[in-house]
Design an enzyme around this catalytic site. Structure first.
Site, mmCIF file in Angstrom:
data_model
loop_
_atom_site.group_PDB
_atom_site.id
_atom_site.type_symbol
_atom_site.label_atom_id
_atom_site.label_comp_id
_atom_site.label_asym_id
_atom_site.label_seq_id
_atom_site.Cartn_x
_atom_site.Cartn_y
_atom_site.Cartn_z
ATOM 1 N N TYR A 46 28.030 42.257 39.148
ATOM 2 C CA TYR A 46 29.400 42.782 39.327
ATOM 3 C C TYR A 46 29.439 43.706 40.551
ATOM 4 O O TYR A 46 30.333 43.589 41.399
ATOM 5 C CB TYR A 46 29.837 43.519 38.070
ATOM 6 C CG TYR A 46 31.230 44.124 38.179
ATOM 7 C CD1 TYR A 46 32.367 43.314 38.154
ATOM 8 C CD2 TYR A 46 31.415 45.501 38.324
ATOM 9 C CE1 TYR A 46 33.644 43.864 38.269
ATOM 10 C CE2 TYR A 46 32.687 46.060 38.430
ATOM 11 C CZ TYR A 46 33.795 45.230 38.403
ATOM 12 O OH TYR A 46 35.062 45.775 38.517
ATOM 13 N N ASN A 79 48.480 38.726 34.541
ATOM 14 C CA ASN A 79 49.002 38.559 33.181
ATOM 15 C C ASN A 79 48.639 39.739 32.281
ATOM 16 O O ASN A 79 49.156 39.867 31.174
ATOM 17 C CB ASN A 79 48.496 37.249 32.554
ATOM 18 C CG ASN A 79 46.986 37.139 32.539
ATOM 19 O OD1 ASN A 79 46.377 36.849 33.556
ATOM 20 N ND2 ASN A 79 46.383 37.413 31.396
#
Ligand SMILES: NC(=O)C1=CN([C@@H]2O[C@H](COP(=O)(O)OP(=O)(O)OC[C@H]3O[C@@H](n4cnc5c(N)ncnc54)[C@H](OP(=O)(O)O)[C@@H]3O)[C@@H](O)[C@H]2O)C=CC1
Ligand SMILES: CC1=C(/C=C/C(C)=C/C=C/C(C)=C/C=O)C(C)(C)CCC1
Length: 320
Positions: free
Chosen positions: A204, A52
């Site tokens: 991460y 998106n």
């Protein structure tokens, strides 16, 4: 001899002039490699997670322009529908479809896969793109540390659920969006969920190393199936990825000129998805549309195998 004022004046004039002249060259350098393939994708079905916004949305736009049927799989249906209708309008390809997929919830992943397999007959390209970075300690619906849960385990389960369809539609490709950050990662088997210690930057890195190791082991297991699996670093890209860190958000704004645009950042994903010369290339890692250096930890087959079996245990699946 120049006095101080003359030197300061000289610098005040020459630095901006230099930057003005050098700007197009700096931009071209920052933009990095471009996917030069003109491959068309009519009749091909693609899934892109987290499409998106950012790199995923630009990847979807490009593959839609090539004529693919593109499923953009996102956690927020309103954002997904907005992106899909923008891409449909811009490319004229009406086969850009938004579907709900929350990678932080295995129930949602299973529902997405079940619906996809019931509704679609084919799948040729799976792009595991969605990601979170630097989020404060939190857990997915199933109790996994968020960055490992979304970036690695969510995509691991999604790939498992869709793999038979990819094999049936071979030649097919799996593209895992990892990062240069994998160089800083380790697979901390003794504390995978970061319950003993958690550093959001390192978490991460660990999750992106897991992407590289997953790709390597997956490619090994898929030898002979005509389904390839490759990983990539998209470059440092101006996107929403830094949203959880206000320092990074400011740095990203101030230095945006020195970062890739999402369209530039999508080039290596597009390259891995379509380039003709990669038809039988598997288990590799790319950056700027060319092979790139993988850290020694990212080449450790024992860790890759162990991560595979631990991931299966955590997800309650049997994947031989
Ligand atoms: N930007 C960069 O410099 C770099 C990016 N990467 C990698 O590139 C990939 C794309 O990142 P980028 O486009 O920059 O980042 P963005 O934040 O712009 O996009 C990330 C996408 O992932 C989605 N996402 C996050 N959590 C979930 C979830 N639980 N379920 C489903 N979708 C989710 C986001 O949805 P939503 O909009 O709803 O939050 C968004 O669509 C990531 O894997 C990232 O690690 C690697 C190296 C550098
Ligand atoms: C050093 C430095 C920068 C570069 C940061 C980089 C290169 C970040 C890479 C992030 C990655 C790889 C994230 C996702 O995986 C800035 C902010 C441009 C300017 C300030 C100094």
């Amino acid at each position: 001899m120049l006095n101080c004022w003359e030197a300061a004046l000289g610098a005040a004039v020459s630095v901006p002039v230099f930057l003005f002249v050098a700007a197009p060259y700096i931009r071209r350098y920052v933009a990095g490699g471009r996917c030069k393939s003109t491959a068309r994708l009519e009749g091909k079905v693609v899934i892109i997670t987290g499409a998106n916004t950012g790199i995923g949305k630009e990847t979807a736009r490009d593959l839609a322009l090539r004529g693919a049927r593109v499923i953009i799989a996102c956690r927020d249906t309103a954002k997904a529908e907005a992106a899909a209708s923008e891409i449909r309008a811009e490319t004229g390809n009406q086969e850009v479809i938004a579907k709900k997929l929350d990678l932080a919830d295995t129930k949602s992943i299973r529902e997405f896969a079940e619906r996809f397999l019931a509704e679609e007959k084919e799948l040729h390209i799976l792009i595991n793109n969605a990601g979170v970075m630097l989020c404060p300690y939190s857990k997915t619906a199933d109790g996994f540390e968020m960055q490992l849960g979304v970036n690695h385990l969510g995509h691991f389960l999604l790939t498992f659920l869709l793999l038979e369809r990819l094999k049936q539609c071979a030649p097919a490709r799996i593209v895992n969006v990892s990062s240069l950050a994998h160089h800083g990662g380790r697979i901390r088997f003794h504390d995978l969920q970061g319950e003993k210690s958690y550093n959001r930057g390192l978490a991460y890195c660990h999750s992106k190393l897991a992407n590289v190791l997953f790709t390597r082991e997956l490619a090994r297991r898929l030898q002979g199936t005509k389904v390839t699996a490759n990983a990539l670093h998209p470059g440092s890209v101006y996107s929403d990825l830094v949203r959880h860190s206000s320092v990074m958000t400011w740095l990203w704004k101030i230095f945006s000129f020195f970062l890739k645009t999402p369209c530039e950042g999508a080039q290596t994903s597009i390259y891995c998805a379509v380039a003709e010369e990669l038809e039988s290339v598997t288990g590799q890692y790319f950056s700027d549309c060319q092979p790139a250096y993988v850290s020694p930890r990212g080449r450790d087959d024992e860790t890759a195998k162990k991560l595979w079996s631990v991931s299966c245990e955590l997800l309650g699946i049997q994947w031989d």
